[in-house]
Design a protein around this motif. Structure first.
Motif, PDB file in Angstrom:
ATOM      1  N   LEU A  55     -40.256  45.492  41.658  1.00 41.42           N
ATOM      2  CA  LEU A  55     -41.237  45.409  40.578  1.00 41.42           C
ATOM      3  C   LEU A  55     -41.659  43.969  40.309  1.00 41.42           C
ATOM      4  O   LEU A  55     -42.835  43.706  40.022  1.00 41.42           O
ATOM      5  N   ASP A  59     -45.451  42.626  40.669  1.00 38.45           N
ATOM      6  CA  ASP A  59     -46.036  41.891  39.551  1.00 38.45           C
ATOM      7  C   ASP A  59     -46.547  40.526  40.007  1.00 38.45           C
ATOM      8  O   ASP A  59     -47.649  40.121  39.636  1.00 38.45           O
ATOM      9  N   ARG A  64     -49.420  46.743  40.038  1.00 39.26           N
ATOM     10  CA  ARG A  64     -48.597  47.521  39.118  1.00 39.26           C
ATOM     11  C   ARG A  64     -48.335  48.882  39.749  1.00 39.26           C
ATOM     12  O   ARG A  64     -49.078  49.331  40.609  1.00 39.26           O
ATOM     13  N   GLN A  66     -48.049  52.943  39.513  1.00 39.27           N
ATOM     14  CA  GLN A  66     -48.472  54.129  38.781  1.00 39.27           C
ATOM     15  C   GLN A  66     -47.945  55.344  39.526  1.00 39.27           C
ATOM     16  O   GLN A  66     -47.939  55.370  40.753  1.00 39.27           O
ATOM     17  N   PRO A  79     -48.145  47.545  29.377  1.00 34.53           N
ATOM     18  CA  PRO A  79     -47.262  47.605  30.539  1.00 34.53           C
ATOM     19  C   PRO A  79     -46.208  46.489  30.471  1.00 34.53           C
ATOM     20  O   PRO A  79     -46.477  45.415  29.956  1.00 34.53           O
ATOM     21  N   ARG A  81     -44.127  43.569  31.927  1.00 33.27           N
ATOM     22  CA  ARG A  81     -44.295  42.595  33.001  1.00 33.27           C
ATOM     23  C   ARG A  81     -42.910  42.178  33.451  1.00 33.27           C
ATOM     24  O   ARG A  81     -42.058  41.823  32.648  1.00 33.27           O
TER      25      ARG A  81
END
Length: 84
Positions: A55, A59, A64, A66, A79, A81
């Motif tokens: 992640l 980032d 991102r 989904q 969202p 971060r």
């Protein structure tokens, strides 16, 4: 949106994004606060990588995650971060 159905597909997508941004693996590792070896393994499609680090890499690349096709769940107002 890029469909991801395997660790290899994820690695290829992240490699393409990194190259499109003109980043080296070392640049990306520094931006995501992960090791270069992690980026190498992730791009190679290694299946046993840590989600939190994945992640952070996504980032750092400006992406991102989904999920589609799952039951509706409440979404956060902002969202989270994972980067620096």
């Amino acid at each position: 949106m890029i469909p991801i159905d395997s660790t290899q597909a994820l690695g290829a997508a992240l490699r393409a994004a990194r190259k499109q941004l003109g980043l080296t693996q070392a640049d990306l590792a520094l931006a995501a606060v992960v090791g270069v070896r992690f980026v190498v393994d992730l791009e190679a499609g290694k299946p046993s990588v840590r989600l939190e680090q994945v992640l952070r890499v996504i980032d750092a690349l400006g992406g991102r995650v989904q999920l589609d096709g799952l039951a509706d769940a409440p979404t956060p107002a902002e969202p989270t971060r994972h980067g620096a």
